[in-house]
Motif scaffolding. Structure first.
Motif, PDB file in Angstrom:
ATOM      1  N   VAL A 155      -9.806 -14.569  -1.729  1.00 27.08           N
ATOM      2  CA  VAL A 155      -8.656 -14.165  -0.903  1.00 27.08           C
ATOM      3  C   VAL A 155      -8.359 -15.211   0.170  1.00 27.08           C
ATOM      4  N   LEU A 156      -7.114 -15.185   0.636  1.00 24.13           N
ATOM      5  CA  LEU A 156      -6.751 -16.010   1.791  1.00 24.13           C
ATOM      6  C   LEU A 156      -7.497 -15.486   3.019  1.00 24.13           C
ATOM      7  N   CYS A 157      -7.944 -16.386   3.893  1.00 28.82           N
ATOM      8  CA  CYS A 157      -8.533 -15.928   5.159  1.00 28.82           C
ATOM      9  C   CYS A 157      -7.391 -15.393   6.027  1.00 28.82           C
ATOM     10  N   PRO A 158      -7.461 -14.143   6.456  1.00 28.51           N
ATOM     11  CA  PRO A 158      -6.372 -13.618   7.301  1.00 28.51           C
ATOM     12  C   PRO A 158      -6.237 -14.444   8.578  1.00 28.51           C
ATOM     13  N   ARG A 159      -4.984 -14.741   8.965  1.00 26.86           N
ATOM     14  CA  ARG A 159      -4.707 -15.547  10.161  1.00 26.86           C
ATOM     15  C   ARG A 159      -4.304 -14.625  11.319  1.00 26.86           C
ATOM     16  N   LEU A 210       2.516  -5.527   0.634  1.00 26.01           N
ATOM     17  CA  LEU A 210       2.648  -6.287  -0.621  1.00 26.01           C
ATOM     18  C   LEU A 210       1.898  -7.608  -0.524  1.00 26.01           C
ATOM     19  N   GLY A 211       1.025  -7.877  -1.496  1.00 25.17           N
ATOM     20  CA  GLY A 211       0.207  -9.098  -1.474  1.00 25.17           C
ATOM     21  C   GLY A 211      -0.894  -8.932  -0.451  1.00 25.17           C
ATOM     22  N   THR A 212      -1.676  -7.880  -0.650  1.00 29.89           N
ATOM     23  CA  THR A 212      -2.609  -7.445   0.412  1.00 29.89           C
ATOM     24  C   THR A 212      -3.796  -8.382   0.624  1.00 29.89           C
ATOM     25  N   GLY A 213      -4.165  -9.181  -0.390  1.00 28.50           N
ATOM     26  CA  GLY A 213      -5.299 -10.097  -0.207  1.00 28.50           C
ATOM     27  C   GLY A 213      -6.563  -9.341   0.163  1.00 28.50           C
ATOM     28  N   SER A 214      -7.139  -9.676   1.307  1.00 26.22           N
ATOM     29  CA  SER A 214      -8.362  -9.006   1.784  1.00 26.22           C
ATOM     30  C   SER A 214      -8.098  -7.568   2.234  1.00 26.22           C
ATOM     31  N   ARG A 268      -0.871  -3.498  -2.453  1.00 25.00           N
ATOM     32  CA  ARG A 268      -0.749  -4.005  -3.822  1.00 25.00           C
ATOM     33  C   ARG A 268      -1.017  -5.498  -3.844  1.00 25.00           C
ATOM     34  N   ASP A 269      -1.574  -5.958  -4.934  1.00 30.71           N
ATOM     35  CA  ASP A 269      -1.727  -7.399  -5.148  1.00 30.71           C
ATOM     36  C   ASP A 269      -1.668  -7.648  -6.651  1.00 30.71           C
ATOM     37  N   PHE A 270      -1.286  -8.873  -6.985  1.00 30.14           N
ATOM     38  CA  PHE A 270      -1.239  -9.289  -8.382  1.00 30.14           C
ATOM     39  C   PHE A 270      -2.651  -9.616  -8.866  1.00 30.14           C
ATOM     40  N   SER A 271      -3.495 -10.032  -7.945  1.00 27.63           N
ATOM     41  CA  SER A 271      -4.820 -10.552  -8.295  1.00 27.63           C
ATOM     42  C   SER A 271      -5.881  -9.442  -8.278  1.00 27.63           C
ATOM     43  N   GLN A 314      -2.531  -2.734  -8.774  1.00 24.56           N
ATOM     44  CA  GLN A 314      -2.362  -4.115  -9.214  1.00 24.56           C
ATOM     45  C   GLN A 314      -0.991  -4.248  -9.855  1.00 24.56           C
ATOM     46  N   GLY A 315      -0.240  -5.276  -9.471  1.00 30.44           N
ATOM     47  CA  GLY A 315       1.068  -5.483 -10.078  1.00 30.44           C
ATOM     48  C   GLY A 315       1.827  -6.545  -9.327  1.00 30.44           C
ATOM     49  N   SER A 316       2.980  -6.920  -9.894  1.00 25.74           N
ATOM     50  CA  SER A 316       3.789  -7.959  -9.273  1.00 25.74           C
ATOM     51  C   SER A 316       4.822  -7.335  -8.344  1.00 25.74           C
ATOM     52  N   TRP A 317       4.727  -7.654  -7.098  1.00 22.40           N
ATOM     53  CA  TRP A 317       5.594  -7.151  -6.030  1.00 22.40           C
ATOM     54  C   TRP A 317       5.930  -5.680  -6.254  1.00 22.40           C
ATOM     55  N   LEU A 318       7.203  -5.307  -6.376  1.00 25.41           N
ATOM     56  CA  LEU A 318       7.498  -3.860  -6.414  1.00 25.41           C
ATOM     57  C   LEU A 318       7.634  -3.306  -7.833  1.00 25.41           C
ATOM     58  N   SER A 348       4.961  -7.545   4.236  1.00 22.13           N
ATOM     59  CA  SER A 348       4.354  -8.505   3.314  1.00 22.13           C
ATOM     60  C   SER A 348       4.168  -9.866   3.971  1.00 22.13           C
ATOM     61  N   ASN A 349       3.026 -10.442   3.663  1.00 22.24           N
ATOM     62  CA  ASN A 349       2.771 -11.849   3.969  1.00 22.24           C
ATOM     63  C   ASN A 349       2.566 -12.532   2.627  1.00 22.24           C
ATOM     64  N   PRO A 350       3.670 -12.900   1.955  1.00 26.03           N
ATOM     65  CA  PRO A 350       3.538 -13.448   0.603  1.00 26.03           C
ATOM     66  C   PRO A 350       3.250 -14.957   0.638  1.00 26.03           C
ATOM     67  N   LEU A 373      -4.685 -20.923  -4.684  1.00 27.19           N
ATOM     68  CA  LEU A 373      -3.342 -21.499  -4.695  1.00 27.19           C
ATOM     69  C   LEU A 373      -2.274 -20.416  -4.854  1.00 27.19           C
ATOM     70  N   GLU A 374      -2.594 -19.373  -5.650  1.00 26.19           N
ATOM     71  CA  GLU A 374      -1.583 -18.327  -5.903  1.00 26.19           C
ATOM     72  C   GLU A 374      -1.314 -17.493  -4.655  1.00 26.19           C
ATOM     73  N   ALA A 375      -2.154 -17.655  -3.612  1.00 25.86           N
ATOM     74  CA  ALA A 375      -1.900 -16.956  -2.346  1.00 25.86           C
ATOM     75  C   ALA A 375      -1.049 -17.805  -1.414  1.00 25.86           C
ATOM     76  N   LEU A 376      -0.776 -19.057  -1.802  1.00 28.56           N
ATOM     77  CA  LEU A 376      -0.150 -19.993  -0.870  1.00 28.56           C
ATOM     78  C   LEU A 376       1.190 -20.533  -1.347  1.00 28.56           C
TER      79      LEU A 376
HETATM   80  C1  SAM Z   1      -0.512 -15.345   1.756  1.00 27.95           C
HETATM   81  S1  SAM Z   1      -1.593 -14.256   0.889  1.00 27.95           S
HETATM   82  C2  SAM Z   1      -1.635 -12.910   2.046  1.00 27.95           C
HETATM   83  C3  SAM Z   1      -2.881 -12.081   2.014  1.00 27.95           C
HETATM   84  C4  SAM Z   1      -2.969 -11.020   3.128  1.00 27.95           C
HETATM   85  N1  SAM Z   1      -1.831 -10.120   3.112  1.00 27.95           N
HETATM   86  C5  SAM Z   1      -3.066 -11.672   4.482  1.00 27.95           C
HETATM   87  O1  SAM Z   1      -2.107 -11.605   5.260  1.00 27.95           O
HETATM   88  O2  SAM Z   1      -4.115 -12.257   4.788  1.00 27.95           O
HETATM   89  C6  SAM Z   1      -0.515 -13.687  -0.396  1.00 27.95           C
HETATM   90  C7  SAM Z   1      -1.090 -12.657  -1.351  1.00 27.95           C
HETATM   91  O3  SAM Z   1      -0.050 -12.339  -2.299  1.00 27.95           O
HETATM   92  C8  SAM Z   1      -0.654 -12.165  -3.571  1.00 27.95           C
HETATM   93  N2  SAM Z   1       0.394 -12.354  -4.590  1.00 27.95           N
HETATM   94  C9  SAM Z   1       0.888 -13.524  -5.090  1.00 27.95           C
HETATM   95  N3  SAM Z   1       1.841 -13.281  -6.006  1.00 27.95           N
HETATM   96  C10 SAM Z   1       1.968 -11.942  -6.091  1.00 27.95           C
HETATM   97  C11 SAM Z   1       2.801 -11.077  -6.840  1.00 27.95           C
HETATM   98  N4  SAM Z   1       3.720 -11.563  -7.717  1.00 27.95           N
HETATM   99  N5  SAM Z   1       2.676  -9.742  -6.674  1.00 27.95           N
HETATM  100  C12 SAM Z   1       1.763  -9.234  -5.795  1.00 27.95           C
HETATM  101  N6  SAM Z   1       0.937 -10.006  -5.042  1.00 27.95           N
HETATM  102  C13 SAM Z   1       1.044 -11.348  -5.190  1.00 27.95           C
HETATM  103  C14 SAM Z   1      -1.768 -13.180  -3.622  1.00 27.95           C
HETATM  104  O4  SAM Z   1      -2.727 -12.831  -4.604  1.00 27.95           O
HETATM  105  C15 SAM Z   1      -2.277 -13.113  -2.186  1.00 27.95           C
HETATM  106  O5  SAM Z   1      -3.330 -12.185  -2.059  1.00 27.95           O
END
Ligand code: SAM
Length: 280
Positions: A95-99, A122-126, A145-148, A170-174, A186-188, A206-209
């Motif tokens: 996961v991305l390190c939360p900022r 959306l894109g919850t990461g940790s 929700r997260d894709f990963s 688990q799924g892609s966005w909405l 969301s922090n996508p 990379l998919e988090a960035l």
């Molecule tokens: C920038 S990170 C944010 C993580 C966390 N929300 C935070 O603020 O620390 C983006 C997150 O979006 C997820 N993500 C990327 N593409 C996605 C998609 N199509 N649907 C859902 N989540 C997705 C990544 O796996 C990652 O966990």
């Protein structure tokens, strides 16, 4: 095996040696506490035990941790901990390190929630955003929700450790999600694929960035999909890059959001934008 520098066998010596290698003092203290099996809150212990000798196991854990840090690995991955909105989150390379800047988005969401709100991260990461909101507002129905699958495993573990009731999917966005929600936060990913900063973020997924040529692919997708899943008047709040506020606000307005506005991060830069859904 890591070579041990002369004089590094005490607490003070180990910290001095780390400083000569260019490791920030606070980072070195965190790494040493990790090596000693102590919590990040034990900095006062280090000061009080300056002259204590490190046993071989602690020294070797510290050496290994110091090596990882010098190779550019984030401190949080090495210690396994990151504080976010007062919560101790487990983090690792899945996961991305939360900022700290993302706390701006949490503050904004908390200020908008009606009683017993339905909220989506959306894109919850940790799990950072969802868990922070649920911790502050136990009455909300929180969905994250997260894709990963890897990221969701980390988020679920954090929710269990903290005893916070969050529904994960688990799924892609909405896609496939039924609303309606009062707030979607969301922090996508939002870094352009050719952004030179990506080269310095080699340890995070990379998919988090990264998000397409202009960094806006995921923000665009979320803005397009969110309206249908929001209650009338419900809010969509988005974190984005330092130079993306105007593009994100334009996309929100064009997609039927009103009262579109931005919020500044700790450095005073507009890093979150959002608006409320004016459709039905
Ligand atoms: C920038 S990170 C944010 C993580 C966390 N929300 C935070 O603020 O620390 C983006 C997150 O979006 C997820 N993500 C990327 N593409 C996605 C998609 N199509 N649907 C859902 N989540 C997705 C990544 O796996 C990652 O966990």
């Amino acid at each position: 095996m890591t070579q041990r520098a002369p004089g590094s066998a005490t607490v003070a010596g180990a910290l001095r040696h780390a400083a000569t290698l260019g490791i920030d003092r606070l980072d070195a203290q965190m790494l040493l506490l990790h090596g000693l099996g102590r919590t990040p809150h034990d900095r006062a212990w280090l000061l009080a035990h300056n002259g204590d000798a490190l046993d071989a196991a602690a020294q070797s854990r510290f050496d290994a941790a110091r090596h990882r840090r010098l190779r550019g690995e984030p401190l949080a991955y090495i210690t396994g901990h990151q504080e976010f909105y007062g919560l101790d989150l487990h983090v690792d390379a899945r996961v991305l390190c939360p900022r700290a800047d993302t706390e701006t988005l949490v503050d904004w969401a908390l200020g908008l929630l009606p009683p017993a709100a339905r909220v989506l991260d959306l894109g919850t990461g940790s799990g950072a955003i969802a868990l922070a909101i649920k911790h502050q507002r136990p009455d909300v129905q929180m969905h994250a929700r997260d894709f990963s699958a890897d990221a969701l495993a980390v988020a679920r573990t954090n929710a269990q450790r903290l005893g916070l009731d969050v529904a994960f999917s688990q799924g892609s966005w909405l896609e496939g999600l039924s609303g309606p929600f009062d707030v979607i936060a969301s922090n996508p990913p939002y870094i352009a694929a050719d952004d030179p900063h990506l080269a310095g973020l080699t340890h995070e997924p990379l998919e988090a960035l990264a998000s397409g040529a202009d960094g806006l692919d995921d923000l665009r997708a979320i803005i397009c999909q969110a309206g249908e899943r929001l209650k009338p008047g419900g809010w969509l709040l988005l974190e984005h890059g330092y130079d993306q506020a105007s593009a994100v606000c334009d996309m929100l307005r064009r997609s039927g959001f009103g009262e579109v506005q931005s919020r500044r991060d700790l450095a005073g830069i507009a890093r979150c934008s959002g608006g409320h859904w004016t459709g039905t």
